[in-house]
Design a protein around this motif. Sequence first.
Motif, PDB file in Angstrom:
ATOM      1  N   GLY A  26       0.836  -1.186   0.000  1.00 41.42           N
ATOM      2  CA  GLY A  26       0.000   0.000   0.000  1.00 41.42           C
ATOM      3  C   GLY A  26       0.876   1.243   0.000  1.00 41.42           C
ATOM      4  N   ASP A  27       0.286   2.405  -0.181  1.00 42.02           N
ATOM      5  CA  ASP A  27       1.053   3.641  -0.268  1.00 42.02           C
ATOM      6  C   ASP A  27       1.620   4.036   1.093  1.00 42.02           C
ATOM      7  N   LEU A  28       2.765   4.732   1.041  1.00 39.88           N
ATOM      8  CA  LEU A  28       3.417   5.168   2.272  1.00 39.88           C
ATOM      9  C   LEU A  28       4.019   6.540   2.047  1.00 39.88           C
ATOM     10  N   ILE A  29       3.691   7.491   2.898  1.00 31.41           N
ATOM     11  CA  ILE A  29       4.264   8.828   2.815  1.00 31.41           C
ATOM     12  C   ILE A  29       5.509   8.867   3.695  1.00 31.41           C
ATOM     13  N   ASP A 141      10.252   6.720   7.845  1.00 27.80           N
ATOM     14  CA  ASP A 141       9.414   5.617   8.294  1.00 27.80           C
ATOM     15  C   ASP A 141       9.332   4.539   7.226  1.00 27.80           C
ATOM     16  N   GLY A 142       9.033   3.330   7.650  1.00 32.37           N
ATOM     17  CA  GLY A 142       8.970   2.197   6.743  1.00 32.37           C
ATOM     18  C   GLY A 142       8.638   0.913   7.478  1.00 32.37           C
ATOM     19  N   LEU A 143       8.856   0.904   8.804  1.00 37.40           N
ATOM     20  CA  LEU A 143       8.512  -0.265   9.608  1.00 37.40           C
ATOM     21  C   LEU A 143       7.015  -0.281   9.884  1.00 37.40           C
ATOM     22  N   GLN A 144       6.411  -1.446   9.680  1.00 37.13           N
ATOM     23  CA  GLN A 144       5.000  -1.629  10.005  1.00 37.13           C
ATOM     24  C   GLN A 144       4.841  -2.893  10.850  1.00 37.13           C
ATOM     25  N   VAL A 154       5.102   2.427  12.193  1.00 39.38           N
ATOM     26  CA  VAL A 154       5.819   2.842  13.404  1.00 39.38           C
ATOM     27  C   VAL A 154       6.565   4.131  13.087  1.00 39.38           C
ATOM     28  N   GLU A 155       6.108   5.224  13.673  1.00 41.30           N
ATOM     29  CA  GLU A 155       6.686   6.536  13.390  1.00 41.30           C
ATOM     30  C   GLU A 155       8.101   6.638  13.946  1.00 41.30           C
ATOM     31  N   PRO A 156       9.076   7.081  13.148  1.00 39.98           N
ATOM     32  CA  PRO A 156      10.436   7.278  13.670  1.00 39.98           C
ATOM     33  C   PRO A 156      10.458   8.414  14.694  1.00 39.98           C
TER      34      PRO A 156
END
Length: 252
Positions: A26-29, A141-144, A154-156
């Motif tokens: 899915g999309d990720l900002i 961010d990139g970890l889910q 998971v917000e850095p």
Amino acid sequence: MLVSSWSKDVHSLPETYVFPPDQRAGDLIALACNNPIIDLNKVVDHHDRSETIQQILKAGREFGEVVGKYSVEVSKLVLRILDLICEGLGLEHGYFADELSQVQLLSVNQYPRCPDPSLAMGMHRHCDPNVVTILKQGNIDGLQVFKDGQWISVEPLPNAFVVIIGCQLQIISNGKLKNAKHRAVTNSNNARTTIVTFFNPCHDSIVEPAKALINGGSPLLYRAFQYKDFLANYTAKTGDTNTVLEPYKLQA
């Protein structure tokens, strides 16, 4: 099959490289990030090239020193975290200090930016086989993690680490703590670099639920095993969260 062996001559991915729709990210900002790069192709003069190479070698030595110091400090941090977990579980301090967390592995991962993040994964969904994982994810961010039936980003946070519970901690706690199903996603704007430190039992060590946690209200849930056997099973199942613990569960 290596990507380099076919990527120049084809216009579509092999089927084995395509994730099913229900496994796509899915999309990720993501936030902006600039990565320092040394381009040797732009160093024309021999003297400049030699000087640049010496700078790289010096940076490599300095990098090794930094990694060594980082590893020592992260190890201290993990022992503190594990002692706090012991306190919460009712185990004596130092329960994890020896064979259960003796092996430390460090991995630096680079996730290139992706034109269409909805179709790609940086790392497929999995659980970690070890006791605990410490992640430094920087400012991208990139970890889910999978929680309550959905993926949560998971917000850095500046100057913060992410602590991920592994399979061995779930077993040792007799199911009181759960391993974290997680994945890494890409984004279209920026590359992402992470530093991951895994704390593992020794290969020959015996892993089993802590005896202090077994009682009439909390029956034994997992059998004892050697960690190296668990790793072999984990590798064969590619970290599948639904099946990797099944061989070690006891019948109710």
